[in-house]
Design an enzyme around this catalytic site. Structure first.
Site, mmCIF file in Angstrom:
data_model
loop_
_atom_site.group_PDB
_atom_site.id
_atom_site.type_symbol
_atom_site.label_atom_id
_atom_site.label_comp_id
_atom_site.label_asym_id
_atom_site.label_seq_id
_atom_site.Cartn_x
_atom_site.Cartn_y
_atom_site.Cartn_z
ATOM 1 C CG HIS A 117 63.532 39.714 16.158
ATOM 2 N ND1 HIS A 117 63.852 41.325 15.924
ATOM 3 C CD2 HIS A 117 62.192 39.575 16.014
ATOM 4 C CE1 HIS A 117 62.829 41.981 15.554
ATOM 5 N NE2 HIS A 117 61.726 40.839 15.638
ATOM 6 C CD GLU A 126 59.965 40.214 11.851
ATOM 7 O OE1 GLU A 126 58.795 40.519 12.353
ATOM 8 O OE2 GLU A 126 60.824 40.573 12.490
HETATM 9 O O1 G3P Z 1 58.790 40.525 15.601
HETATM 10 C C1 G3P Z 1 57.890 41.139 14.988
HETATM 11 C C2 G3P Z 1 58.328 42.304 14.409
HETATM 12 O O2 G3P Z 1 59.938 42.596 14.505
HETATM 13 C C3 G3P Z 1 57.629 43.392 13.433
HETATM 14 O O3 G3P Z 1 57.249 44.350 14.389
HETATM 15 O O4 G3P Z 1 56.325 46.340 15.127
HETATM 16 O O5 G3P Z 1 56.526 45.885 12.872
HETATM 17 O O6 G3P Z 1 54.870 44.544 13.988
HETATM 18 P P1 G3P Z 1 56.356 45.333 13.963
#
Ligand code: G3P
Length: 220
Positions: A94, A142
């Site tokens: 992550h 992400e």
């Molecule tokens: O692991 C999920 C993440 O990093 C996304 O976070 O708070 O943007 O949904 P968020």
């Protein structure tokens, strides 16, 4: 195999999602999964795994695993220990817990040896291609700058999802960052994602059950 389409809820270490609050939130996720007949996986703090895994039907994942075998490794988390206490898988790499590629390889080996499913995060389509060669069960794209924001990856960076899906054909691509609405989720699915990774939109919502129900409705 990670069942898809899937909604992964990452509890991170938010106060709303650790200790007693983690158990409450886990039960909400379990209830929504059953009520909507959708796959939901939760990633919880390591110390919360045993109690939560006993208390819910949905799969419980760790947020990381360390690259060591049993032995003299004080303070490191063993894959086998996670498995023994009910974890079915683990997130790895992550952007809030970044690993070098060499360490990531070792963590994946340890997780696979313990029969844990693996979801590896990647920030770019190039990184997705690189980590795909290590054969995780899923890859979660992400962009770090959108994590925790109100702007979703599917609206701000749709090309990132498309490029990653194109770059990696043999590992399911999930996506996350800034996801808050049904529309964010359905756009991601239309772009080829097999699911989403969400945190603050559920964990820090004033009504996590309602928020999660809305998100999973976009998976269909
Ligand atoms: O692991 C999920 C993440 O990093 C996304 O976070 O708070 O943007 O949904 P968020």
């Amino acid at each position: 195999m990670i069942p898809t389409p899937v909604c992964i809820v990452n509890f991170k270490s938010y106060p709303n999602a650790t200790g007693r609050n983690a158990l409450t939130l886990a039960k909400i996720c379990d209830k929504v999964s059953q009520a909507t007949n959708t796959q939901i996986i939760i990633c919880v703090q390591t110390a919360d795994i045993p109690l939560i895994a006993k208390s819910v039907k949905i799969p419980v994942f760790a947020q990381n695993v360390d690259p060591y075998e049993a032995g003299a490794h004080t303070g490191w988390v063993l894959a086998e220990n996670l498995k023994e206490h009910g974890a079915q898988g683990t997130l790895l790499n992550h952007s809030e817990h970044k690993l070098s590629i060499d360490v990531l390889k070792k963590c994946l080996l340890r997780a696979k040896a313990a029969h844990l499913l693996t979801i590896v995060c990647a920030e770019t389509s190039e990184e997705a291609r690189l980590v795909a060669s290590l054969k995780p069960d899923a890859i979660a794209i992400e962009p770090p700058e959108l994590i925790g924001s109100d702007i979703s990856v599917s609206s701000a960076k749709p090309e990132l999802i498309e490029q990653s899906v194109r770059a990696v054909s043999f590992v399911p691509i999930l996506c996350g960052a800034g996801i808050h609405t049904k529309d964010d989720v359905s756009k991601a699915i239309k772009l080829g994602a097999k699911g989403i990774l969400v945190s603050s939109g559920v964990v820090n919502s004033p009504n996590p059950e309602k928020a999660l129900k809305e998100l999973v409705s976009g998976l269909r």
